[in-house]
Scaffold this motif. Sequence first.
Motif, PDB file in Angstrom:
ATOM      1  N   ILE A   1       3.686   9.973  -4.758  1.00 41.42           N
ATOM      2  CA  ILE A   1       3.716  11.204  -3.489  1.00 41.42           C
ATOM      3  C   ILE A   1       5.627  12.091  -3.701  1.00 41.42           C
ATOM      4  CG2 ILE A   1       3.914  12.328  -1.650  1.00 41.42           C
ATOM      5  CD1 ILE A   1       1.531  10.164  -1.024  1.00 41.42           C
ATOM      6  N   THR A   2       6.589  11.427  -3.349  1.00 36.58           N
ATOM      7  CA  THR A   2       7.686  11.881  -3.530  1.00 36.58           C
ATOM      8  C   THR A   2       8.395  11.741  -5.158  1.00 36.58           C
ATOM      9  OG1 THR A   2       7.987  10.106  -2.474  1.00 36.58           O
ATOM     10  CG2 THR A   2       7.824  12.059  -0.814  1.00 36.58           C
TER      11      THR A   2
ATOM     12  N   LEU B   1       5.382   9.098   5.823  1.00 33.59           N
ATOM     13  CA  LEU B   1       4.486  10.001   4.532  1.00 33.59           C
ATOM     14  C   LEU B   1       3.516  10.736   5.617  1.00 33.59           C
ATOM     15  CD1 LEU B   1       3.735   6.872   2.260  1.00 33.59           C
ATOM     16  CD2 LEU B   1       5.114   9.190   1.581  1.00 33.59           C
ATOM     17  N   ASP B   2       3.524  10.571   6.635  1.00 33.66           N
ATOM     18  CA  ASP B   2       2.515  11.852   7.620  1.00 33.66           C
ATOM     19  C   ASP B   2       3.280  13.512   7.163  1.00 33.66           C
ATOM     20  OD1 ASP B   2       4.340  10.217   8.749  1.00 33.66           O
ATOM     21  OD2 ASP B   2       3.042  10.254  10.657  1.00 33.66           O
ATOM     22  N   LYS B   3       4.553  12.518   7.985  1.00 28.49           N
ATOM     23  CA  LYS B   3       5.678  13.916   7.373  1.00 28.49           C
ATOM     24  C   LYS B   3       5.246  15.087   6.378  1.00 28.49           C
ATOM     25  CE  LYS B   3       8.187  12.185  11.995  1.00 28.49           C
ATOM     26  NZ  LYS B   3       7.227  11.816  12.194  1.00 28.49           N
ATOM     27  N   VAL B   4       5.486  14.345   5.734  1.00 31.22           N
ATOM     28  CA  VAL B   4       5.630  14.672   3.423  1.00 31.22           C
ATOM     29  C   VAL B   4       4.879  15.494   3.841  1.00 31.22           C
ATOM     30  CG1 VAL B   4       6.284  14.215   1.450  1.00 31.22           C
ATOM     31  CG2 VAL B   4       7.285  12.584   3.438  1.00 31.22           C
ATOM     32  N   ILE B   5       3.884  15.085   3.976  1.00 34.52           N
ATOM     33  CA  ILE B   5       2.299  15.465   3.104  1.00 34.52           C
ATOM     34  C   ILE B   5       2.447  16.479   3.977  1.00 34.52           C
ATOM     35  CG2 ILE B   5       1.012  12.892   2.777  1.00 34.52           C
ATOM     36  CD1 ILE B   5      -0.254  13.959   4.648  1.00 34.52           C
TER      37      ILE B   5
ATOM     38  N   LEU C   1       0.845  -1.017   0.435  1.00 30.91           N
ATOM     39  CA  LEU C   1      -0.241   0.372   0.136  1.00 30.91           C
ATOM     40  C   LEU C   1       0.434   1.492   0.054  1.00 30.91           C
ATOM     41  CD1 LEU C   1      -2.825   1.555   0.049  1.00 30.91           C
ATOM     42  CD2 LEU C   1      -2.414   0.800   2.869  1.00 30.91           C
ATOM     43  N   PHE C   2       1.588   1.385   1.275  1.00 29.17           N
ATOM     44  CA  PHE C   2       2.398   2.541   0.614  1.00 29.17           C
ATOM     45  C   PHE C   2       3.696   2.884  -0.014  1.00 29.17           C
ATOM     46  CE2 PHE C   2       0.945   1.940   5.588  1.00 29.17           C
ATOM     47  CZ  PHE C   2       0.372   3.462   5.514  1.00 29.17           C
ATOM     48  N   MET C   3       4.331   1.677  -0.450  1.00 32.39           N
ATOM     49  CA  MET C   3       5.029   1.675  -1.629  1.00 32.39           C
ATOM     50  C   MET C   3       4.776   2.849  -2.884  1.00 32.39           C
ATOM     51  SD  MET C   3       8.667   2.290  -1.925  1.00 32.39           S
ATOM     52  CE  MET C   3       9.105   0.933  -0.338  1.00 32.39           C
ATOM     53  N   PRO C   4       3.974   3.037  -3.814  1.00 30.53           N
ATOM     54  CA  PRO C   4       3.286   2.983  -4.839  1.00 30.53           C
ATOM     55  C   PRO C   4       2.800   4.120  -4.307  1.00 30.53           C
ATOM     56  CG  PRO C   4       2.457   0.822  -4.730  1.00 30.53           C
ATOM     57  CD  PRO C   4       3.199   1.389  -3.284  1.00 30.53           C
TER      58      PRO C   4
ATOM     59  N   LYS D   1      -2.633  16.199  -6.902  1.00 28.65           N
ATOM     60  CA  LYS D   1      -2.498  16.592  -8.524  1.00 28.65           C
ATOM     61  C   LYS D   1      -0.826  15.389  -8.316  1.00 28.65           C
ATOM     62  CE  LYS D   1      -0.463  20.029 -11.256  1.00 28.65           C
ATOM     63  NZ  LYS D   1       1.155  20.195 -11.124  1.00 28.65           N
ATOM     64  N   ARG D   2       0.345  15.065  -8.030  1.00 33.48           N
ATOM     65  CA  ARG D   2       0.716  14.039  -8.102  1.00 33.48           C
ATOM     66  C   ARG D   2       0.409  12.230  -7.983  1.00 33.48           C
ATOM     67  NH1 ARG D   2       6.098  15.567  -4.350  1.00 33.48           N
ATOM     68  NH2 ARG D   2       6.210  18.538  -5.169  1.00 33.48           N
ATOM     69  N   ILE D   3      -1.061  13.099  -7.183  1.00 34.69           N
ATOM     70  CA  ILE D   3      -1.648  11.018  -7.351  1.00 34.69           C
ATOM     71  C   ILE D   3      -2.351  11.006  -8.590  1.00 34.69           C
ATOM     72  CG2 ILE D   3      -2.994   9.855  -6.348  1.00 34.69           C
ATOM     73  CD1 ILE D   3      -1.995  10.466  -3.436  1.00 34.69           C
ATOM     74  N   LYS D   4      -2.770  11.979  -8.706  1.00 33.84           N
ATOM     75  CA  LYS D   4      -3.364  11.251 -10.196  1.00 33.84           C
ATOM     76  C   LYS D   4      -2.740  11.620 -11.407  1.00 33.84           C
ATOM     77  CE  LYS D   4      -6.649  13.828 -12.380  1.00 33.84           C
ATOM     78  NZ  LYS D   4      -7.585  15.547 -13.480  1.00 33.84           N
ATOM     79  N   GLU D   5      -1.816  12.123 -11.215  1.00 37.24           N
ATOM     80  CA  GLU D   5      -0.767  12.393 -12.648  1.00 37.24           C
ATOM     81  C   GLU D   5      -0.285  10.780 -12.468  1.00 37.24           C
ATOM     82  OE1 GLU D   5       1.916  15.580 -11.722  1.00 37.24           O
ATOM     83  OE2 GLU D   5       0.624  17.297 -12.745  1.00 37.24           O
TER      84      GLU D   5
END
Length: 76
Positions: free
Chosen positions: A29-30, A38-42, A21-24, A52-56
């Motif tokens: 995202i990054t 990831l919670d810190k990155v977001i 789940l987390f790797m994709p 936008k990044r997830i959609k792309e």
Amino acid sequence: SDWNECVKKIGNQSGKKGRELFMPLRVAITGQTKGPELDKVIELIGPERILKRIKEASELWRSLILYQVKKKFLNL
């Protein structure tokens, strides 16, 4: 947090958990396979850029799959 709820929903809908789940999500995202949690990155990137990044990434993945299907079955 909103992020944890979102990830939980994605996991429930996809049937994925843990690394599957987390790797994709991390790559979408990054653009990297390693980094801070990831919670810190977001928090730094912000929700609009995350979406936008997830959609792309999703559109790219869909295009790659379609290309492979066409290549295999239509000999393109």
